[in-house]
Scaffold this motif. Structure first.
Motif, mmCIF file in Angstrom:
data_model
loop_
_atom_site.group_PDB
_atom_site.id
_atom_site.type_symbol
_atom_site.label_atom_id
_atom_site.label_comp_id
_atom_site.label_asym_id
_atom_site.label_seq_id
_atom_site.Cartn_x
_atom_site.Cartn_y
_atom_site.Cartn_z
ATOM 1 N N GLY A 128 11.872 -10.583 -7.092
ATOM 2 C CA GLY A 128 10.562 -10.495 -7.722
ATOM 3 C C GLY A 128 9.492 -9.819 -6.891
ATOM 4 O O GLY A 128 8.365 -9.658 -7.352
ATOM 5 N N VAL A 129 9.818 -9.429 -5.668
ATOM 6 C CA VAL A 129 8.818 -8.781 -4.820
ATOM 7 C C VAL A 129 8.499 -7.391 -5.378
ATOM 8 O O VAL A 129 9.362 -6.702 -5.898
ATOM 9 N N ASP A 130 7.226 -7.011 -5.294
ATOM 10 C CA ASP A 130 6.788 -5.701 -5.738
ATOM 11 C C ASP A 130 7.377 -4.636 -4.815
ATOM 12 O O ASP A 130 7.215 -4.721 -3.587
ATOM 13 N N PRO A 131 8.079 -3.622 -5.351
ATOM 14 C CA PRO A 131 8.744 -2.635 -4.501
ATOM 15 C C PRO A 131 7.810 -1.883 -3.553
ATOM 16 O O PRO A 131 8.160 -1.639 -2.403
ATOM 17 N N ARG A 132 6.621 -1.535 -4.035
ATOM 18 C CA ARG A 132 5.671 -0.819 -3.165
ATOM 19 C C ARG A 132 5.196 -1.713 -2.027
ATOM 20 O O ARG A 132 5.148 -1.300 -0.870
ATOM 21 N N GLU A 133 4.876 -2.960 -2.362
ATOM 22 C CA GLU A 133 4.433 -3.903 -1.329
ATOM 23 C C GLU A 133 5.551 -4.207 -0.343
ATOM 24 O O GLU A 133 5.300 -4.400 0.848
ATOM 25 N N LEU A 134 6.784 -4.257 -0.836
ATOM 26 C CA LEU A 134 7.919 -4.497 0.049
ATOM 27 C C LEU A 134 8.057 -3.373 1.069
ATOM 28 O O LEU A 134 8.302 -3.621 2.257
ATOM 29 N N ALA A 135 7.908 -2.126 0.642
ATOM 30 C CA ALA A 135 7.991 -1.001 1.571
ATOM 31 C C ALA A 135 6.950 -1.140 2.679
ATOM 32 O O ALA A 135 7.238 -0.914 3.863
ATOM 33 N N ILE A 136 5.745 -1.562 2.314
ATOM 34 C CA ILE A 136 4.675 -1.743 3.303
ATOM 35 C C ILE A 136 4.987 -2.920 4.221
ATOM 36 O O ILE A 136 4.803 -2.837 5.445
ATOM 37 N N ASP A 139 15.227 1.130 -12.931
ATOM 38 C CA ASP A 139 15.742 0.319 -14.035
ATOM 39 C C ASP A 139 15.424 -1.159 -13.860
ATOM 40 O O ASP A 139 16.260 -2.022 -14.105
ATOM 41 N N GLY A 140 14.204 -1.459 -13.391
ATOM 42 C CA GLY A 140 13.750 -2.847 -13.258
ATOM 43 C C GLY A 140 14.212 -3.560 -12.012
ATOM 44 O O GLY A 140 13.966 -4.762 -11.841
ATOM 45 N N GLY A 141 14.878 -2.867 -11.101
ATOM 46 C CA GLY A 141 15.357 -3.513 -9.874
ATOM 47 C C GLY A 141 15.167 -2.630 -8.665
ATOM 48 O O GLY A 141 14.649 -1.510 -8.750
ATOM 49 N N LEU A 142 15.578 -3.157 -7.522
ATOM 50 C CA LEU A 142 15.509 -2.436 -6.258
ATOM 51 C C LEU A 142 16.875 -1.879 -5.905
ATOM 52 O O LEU A 142 17.884 -2.573 -6.065
ATOM 53 N N HIS A 200 12.968 7.249 -11.597
ATOM 54 C CA HIS A 200 12.824 6.131 -10.660
ATOM 55 C C HIS A 200 11.599 6.395 -9.788
ATOM 56 O O HIS A 200 11.022 7.483 -9.821
ATOM 57 N N GLN A 201 11.200 5.391 -9.043
ATOM 58 C CA GLN A 201 10.041 5.504 -8.163
ATOM 59 C C GLN A 201 10.502 5.273 -6.727
ATOM 60 O O GLN A 201 11.234 4.312 -6.450
ATOM 61 N N LEU A 202 10.044 6.134 -5.838
ATOM 62 C CA LEU A 202 10.341 6.021 -4.416
ATOM 63 C C LEU A 202 9.044 5.674 -3.699
ATOM 64 O O LEU A 202 8.079 6.441 -3.746
ATOM 65 N N HIS A 203 9.017 4.500 -3.089
ATOM 66 C CA HIS A 203 7.816 3.992 -2.419
ATOM 67 C C HIS A 203 7.995 4.116 -0.909
ATOM 68 O O HIS A 203 8.992 3.636 -0.361
ATOM 69 N N SER A 204 7.034 4.748 -0.234
ATOM 70 C CA SER A 204 7.047 4.858 1.220
ATOM 71 C C SER A 204 5.907 4.026 1.782
ATOM 72 O O SER A 204 4.745 4.259 1.443
ATOM 73 N N GLY A 205 6.258 3.067 2.627
ATOM 74 C CA GLY A 205 5.263 2.234 3.291
ATOM 75 C C GLY A 205 5.164 2.610 4.754
ATOM 76 O O GLY A 205 6.168 2.958 5.380
ATOM 77 N N VAL A 206 3.957 2.547 5.292
ATOM 78 C CA VAL A 206 3.723 2.828 6.703
ATOM 79 C C VAL A 206 2.738 1.814 7.264
ATOM 80 O O VAL A 206 1.910 1.262 6.533
ATOM 81 N N ALA A 207 2.849 1.561 8.569
ATOM 82 C CA ALA A 207 1.945 0.616 9.224
ATOM 83 C C ALA A 207 1.796 1.005 10.681
ATOM 84 O O ALA A 207 2.731 1.530 11.301
ATOM 85 N N LEU A 208 0.620 0.750 11.227
ATOM 86 C CA LEU A 208 0.357 0.930 12.649
ATOM 87 C C LEU A 208 0.070 -0.430 13.263
ATOM 88 O O LEU A 208 -0.652 -1.250 12.676
ATOM 89 N N ALA A 209 0.654 -0.659 14.443
ATOM 90 C CA ALA A 209 0.403 -1.892 15.188
ATOM 91 C C ALA A 209 0.011 -1.535 16.609
ATOM 92 O O ALA A 209 0.443 -0.519 17.158
ATOM 93 N N LYS A 210 -0.805 -2.406 17.190
ATOM 94 C CA LYS A 210 -1.174 -2.268 18.606
ATOM 95 C C LYS A 210 -1.417 -3.670 19.142
ATOM 96 O O LYS A 210 -2.045 -4.494 18.478
#
Length: 196
Positions: free
Chosen positions: A42-50, A79-82, A104-114
């Motif tokens: 049930g996790v949102d695919p875009r949010e999961l990528a992030i 098709d409704g899944g990951l 289909h949708q391809l979601h790219s997530g990125v993050a910076l940490a310090k």
């Protein structure tokens, strides 16, 4: 101005190439994050990528608190899944056959940490339409690309022969490669990894 060190927390050759071609200086350290633990139903695919990108950035950041660490990941919603990376070429072939003629949708997530903390995160989505290719083309594609397909979430590499799989791609090319470059470059300037 003294620029900060950048570490890419990803083993993706495509991400390394995108950053290097953009003239970004960086080191690489694979994060070793248990991605399956974050893939809850049930996790949102875009949010999961992030979230995956954040987890990778944090895992490396705690080891190198002085550096800016870039984490990146992708999810594919179909098709409704990951869709996850294929285990073998037979599974890659079956998945590509299933996606034939469909979007289909391809979601790219990125993050910076310090310093062991997330200082920024974001993402971008590309909408992809797979063409109705023949079985003969699919077999030739699998034979030509081989094991490389197992490292790609959709079992395709748009920068290679995989470009022939599509009727339409609506979105940024770099997002498809797994690195929404314009977003990342803006933030690298903001956090003094790149000059303004």
């Amino acid at each position: 101005m003294s620029l900060k060190r950048l570490i890419l927390a990803s083993k993706s050759a495509a991400r390394r190439e995108v950053l290097a071609n953009a003239g970004v200086s960086f080191d690489v350290q694979v994060a070793g994050v248990d991605e399956d633990a974050l893939k809850v139903p049930g996790v949102d695919p875009r949010e999961l990528a992030i979230e995956l990108a954040k987890a990778k950035a944090l895992a490396v950041s705690v080891q190198h608190p002085e550096a800016v660490v870039l984490g990146a990941d992708q999810t594919l919603a179909f098709d409704g899944g990951l869709i996850s990376k294929a285990r073998d070429l037979q599974q890659a072939r079956a998945r590509l056959a299933d996606m034939r003629g469909k979007p289909h949708q391809l979601h790219s997530g990125v993050a910076l940490a310090k310093g062991g903390q997330i200082i920024w995160s974001g993402g971008d989505t590309a909408h992809m339409v797979v063409r109705d290719f023949s079985d003969a083309f699919l077999d030739a594609y699998i034979a030509a690309e081989g094991e490389e397909l197992l490292y790609c979430v959709g079992s395709y590499r748009l920068e290679g022969m995989g470009s022939q799989l599509f009727d339409k791609v609506d979105g940024d090319y770099f997002t498809v490669l797994g690195m929404p470059l314009w977003l990342v470059l803006e933030q690298l300037r903001r956090f003094e990894v790149l000059p303004r």
